[in-house]
Design an enzyme around this catalytic site. Sequence first.
Site, mmCIF file in Angstrom:
data_model
loop_
_atom_site.group_PDB
_atom_site.id
_atom_site.type_symbol
_atom_site.label_atom_id
_atom_site.label_comp_id
_atom_site.label_asym_id
_atom_site.label_seq_id
_atom_site.Cartn_x
_atom_site.Cartn_y
_atom_site.Cartn_z
ATOM 1 N N ALA A 9 0.859 -1.166 0.000
ATOM 2 C CA ALA A 9 0.000 0.000 0.000
ATOM 3 C C ALA A 9 0.908 1.232 0.000
ATOM 4 O O ALA A 9 2.072 1.160 0.398
ATOM 5 C CB ALA A 9 -0.895 -0.015 1.229
ATOM 6 N N GLY A 38 0.442 -4.867 0.957
ATOM 7 C CA GLY A 38 -0.745 -4.857 0.109
ATOM 8 C C GLY A 38 -0.519 -5.553 -1.225
ATOM 9 O O GLY A 38 -1.462 -6.078 -1.820
ATOM 10 N N GLU A 58 4.295 -5.161 7.230
ATOM 11 C CA GLU A 58 3.607 -4.026 7.853
ATOM 12 C C GLU A 58 4.083 -3.741 9.267
ATOM 13 O O GLU A 58 4.155 -2.589 9.703
ATOM 14 C CB GLU A 58 2.090 -4.272 7.877
HETATM 15 N N1 CO8 Z 1 4.590 3.054 -0.715
HETATM 16 C C1 CO8 Z 1 5.016 4.182 -1.307
HETATM 17 N N2 CO8 Z 1 6.155 4.268 -2.007
HETATM 18 C C2 CO8 Z 1 6.900 3.148 -2.122
HETATM 19 C C3 CO8 Z 1 6.509 1.929 -1.541
HETATM 20 C C4 CO8 Z 1 5.288 1.896 -0.813
HETATM 21 N N3 CO8 Z 1 4.826 0.774 -0.245
HETATM 22 N N4 CO8 Z 1 7.447 1.005 -1.808
HETATM 23 C C5 CO8 Z 1 8.373 1.621 -2.552
HETATM 24 N N5 CO8 Z 1 8.057 2.923 -2.741
HETATM 25 C C6 CO8 Z 1 8.808 3.941 -3.473
HETATM 26 C C7 CO8 Z 1 10.022 4.389 -2.698
HETATM 27 O O1 CO8 Z 1 9.658 5.365 -1.752
HETATM 28 C C8 CO8 Z 1 10.892 4.943 -3.802
HETATM 29 O O2 CO8 Z 1 10.414 6.222 -4.143
HETATM 30 P P1 CO8 Z 1 11.481 7.448 -4.325
HETATM 31 O O3 CO8 Z 1 12.310 7.033 -5.505
HETATM 32 O O4 CO8 Z 1 10.592 8.620 -4.575
HETATM 33 O O5 CO8 Z 1 12.261 7.516 -3.060
HETATM 34 C C9 CO8 Z 1 10.583 4.033 -4.983
HETATM 35 O O6 CO8 Z 1 9.326 3.385 -4.674
HETATM 36 C C10 CO8 Z 1 11.618 2.953 -5.202
HETATM 37 O O7 CO8 Z 1 11.787 2.260 -3.973
HETATM 38 P P2 CO8 Z 1 13.222 1.987 -3.310
HETATM 39 O O8 CO8 Z 1 14.165 3.055 -3.692
HETATM 40 O O9 CO8 Z 1 13.006 1.744 -1.852
HETATM 41 O O10 CO8 Z 1 13.608 0.634 -4.063
HETATM 42 P P3 CO8 Z 1 14.567 -0.520 -3.516
HETATM 43 O O11 CO8 Z 1 14.740 -1.442 -4.671
HETATM 44 O O12 CO8 Z 1 15.744 0.033 -2.820
HETATM 45 O O13 CO8 Z 1 13.693 -1.290 -2.391
HETATM 46 C C11 CO8 Z 1 11.706 -2.321 -1.465
HETATM 47 C C12 CO8 Z 1 12.519 -1.985 -2.741
HETATM 48 C C13 CO8 Z 1 12.468 -3.326 -0.596
HETATM 49 C C14 CO8 Z 1 10.390 -2.946 -1.949
HETATM 50 C C15 CO8 Z 1 11.431 -1.046 -0.647
HETATM 51 O O14 CO8 Z 1 10.914 -0.056 -1.516
HETATM 52 C C16 CO8 Z 1 10.431 -1.235 0.473
HETATM 53 O O15 CO8 Z 1 10.780 -1.778 1.526
HETATM 54 N N6 CO8 Z 1 9.148 -0.786 0.286
HETATM 55 C C17 CO8 Z 1 8.139 -0.835 1.281
HETATM 56 C C18 CO8 Z 1 7.641 -2.232 1.447
HETATM 57 C C19 CO8 Z 1 6.570 -2.266 2.505
HETATM 58 O O16 CO8 Z 1 6.816 -2.042 3.681
HETATM 59 N N7 CO8 Z 1 5.350 -2.555 2.093
HETATM 60 C C20 CO8 Z 1 4.252 -2.658 2.983
HETATM 61 C C21 CO8 Z 1 3.524 -1.372 2.963
HETATM 62 S S1 CO8 Z 1 2.192 -1.347 4.127
HETATM 63 C C22 CO8 Z 1 0.971 -2.219 3.382
HETATM 64 O O17 CO8 Z 1 1.076 -2.627 2.287
HETATM 65 C C23 CO8 Z 1 -0.326 -2.518 4.046
HETATM 66 C C24 CO8 Z 1 -0.534 -1.627 5.162
HETATM 67 C C25 CO8 Z 1 -1.773 -2.070 5.855
HETATM 68 C C26 CO8 Z 1 -2.181 -0.949 6.702
HETATM 69 C C27 CO8 Z 1 -3.575 -1.180 7.125
HETATM 70 C C28 CO8 Z 1 -4.274 0.144 7.258
HETATM 71 C C29 CO8 Z 1 -5.768 -0.019 7.366
#
Ligand code: CO8
Length: 258
Positions: A66, A109, A132
Site C-alpha cells: 500500500a 498490500g 507491515e
Molecule cells: N509506498 C510508497 N512508495 C513506495 C513503496 C510503498 N509501499 N514502496 C516503494 N516505494 C517507493 C520508494 O519510496 C521509492 O520512491 P522514491 O524514488 O521517490 O524515493 C521508490 O518506490 C523505489 O523504492 P526503493 O528506492 O526503496 O527501491 P529498492 O529497490 O531500494 O527497495 C523495497 C525496494 C524493498 C520494496 C522497498 O521499496 C520497500 O521496503 N518498500 C516498502 C515495502 C513495505 O513495507 N510494504 C508494505 C507497505 S504497508 C501495506 O502494504 C499494508 C498496510 C496495511 C495498513 C492497514 C491500514 C488499514
Amino acid sequence: ETGYEHIILERRGRVGLITLNRPKALNALNDALMHEVVDAATGLDRDPEIGAIVLTGSERAFAAGADIREMAPQTYQDMYAADWFAGWNALTRLRTPLIAAVAGHALGGGCELAMMCDFILAADTAVFGQPEIRLGVIPGIGGSQRLTRAIGKAKAMEMVLTGRTMDAAEAERCGLVARVVPATRLLDEALATAATIAGMSAPVAMLAKEAVNAAFETTLAEGVHVERRLFHSTFALADQKEGMAAFLEKRAPRFENR
Ligand code: CO8
C-alpha cells in the site's frame, strides 16, 4: 485502452490483462490505483467476450505494498471514515477467473492483492512478505487471513510478526503459489494459462471457481453439499452435453463460451 493513469488495460483474445503501472513507486497501491483496478476488473468481469483475467506488475515489482506516502498522515478517524482498503473487496466478487502473475516484490498490500486473485503464478524473482509490522501497522487487505489459510499458522505468524520475506521457491513449497516459472516466461505462461481457462465453458469455469472458494467460507459438509448442487447445475448447460459428446466422439469440444 485509455482513461487510466496507474494501470494498463489490454485484451488479448478472450483474456483481459491488467498491468499495474506506477513504476516510480514500485506499483505502490494508492487509492486512485485501487479504483482503476476495480473498475477495469469489474468491466472485464461483465464482458461476455472475456473468459479469464491476468493481473500483473513490472519485472521489479508486482506491488511493493500500500502507498506509505499516502497513508502516513492519516488518522484513525480518516481510516475508519473512508473504510480504507474496503474497496479492494470488489475483486473477490468477480466471477471470471483472475490470475496474479507476480515478479519481483509482492509486499504488504502487494502480497495481499496477489492472494485475492484465484491463484498466483510466480516468476523465480518473486518475493512475498507482510512487512507491515515494521511500519507500526498490521496487514489491512486480508493478509493475516489469506496468508494463514494459504500457508498455515506457523509460517504466516512468523512472517506477520517479523516481516520476513519468502522467495519464490519457498512460496511454491508451502503452497502460496501455483507454479514458479523463469521471469522471462512469466507473462507468456500467465496468458497461456488464462487462455486455457478462457477456452472452457465460461459458466462452468465460474461454477468451478465458486465451488473451490466455498472451501474457504464453509464447513466441509456444507462445502461438499454446495459442490454437489453446483455439479448438478452443470447438467442444465449445453456445454455439458457438448463436453461429454466430444469425449465420446473423440474430438475437441466446442464450448459456447458465454
Ligand atoms: N509506498 C510508497 N512508495 C513506495 C513503496 C510503498 N509501499 N514502496 C516503494 N516505494 C517507493 C520508494 O519510496 C521509492 O520512491 P522514491 O524514488 O521517490 O524515493 C521508490 O518506490 C523505489 O523504492 P526503493 O528506492 O526503496 O527501491 P529498492 O529497490 O531500494 O527497495 C523495497 C525496494 C524493498 C520494496 C522497498 O521499496 C520497500 O521496503 N518498500 C516498502 C515495502 C513495505 O513495507 N510494504 C508494505 C507497505 S504497508 C501495506 O502494504 C499494508 C498496510 C496495511 C495498513 C492497514 C491500514 C488499514
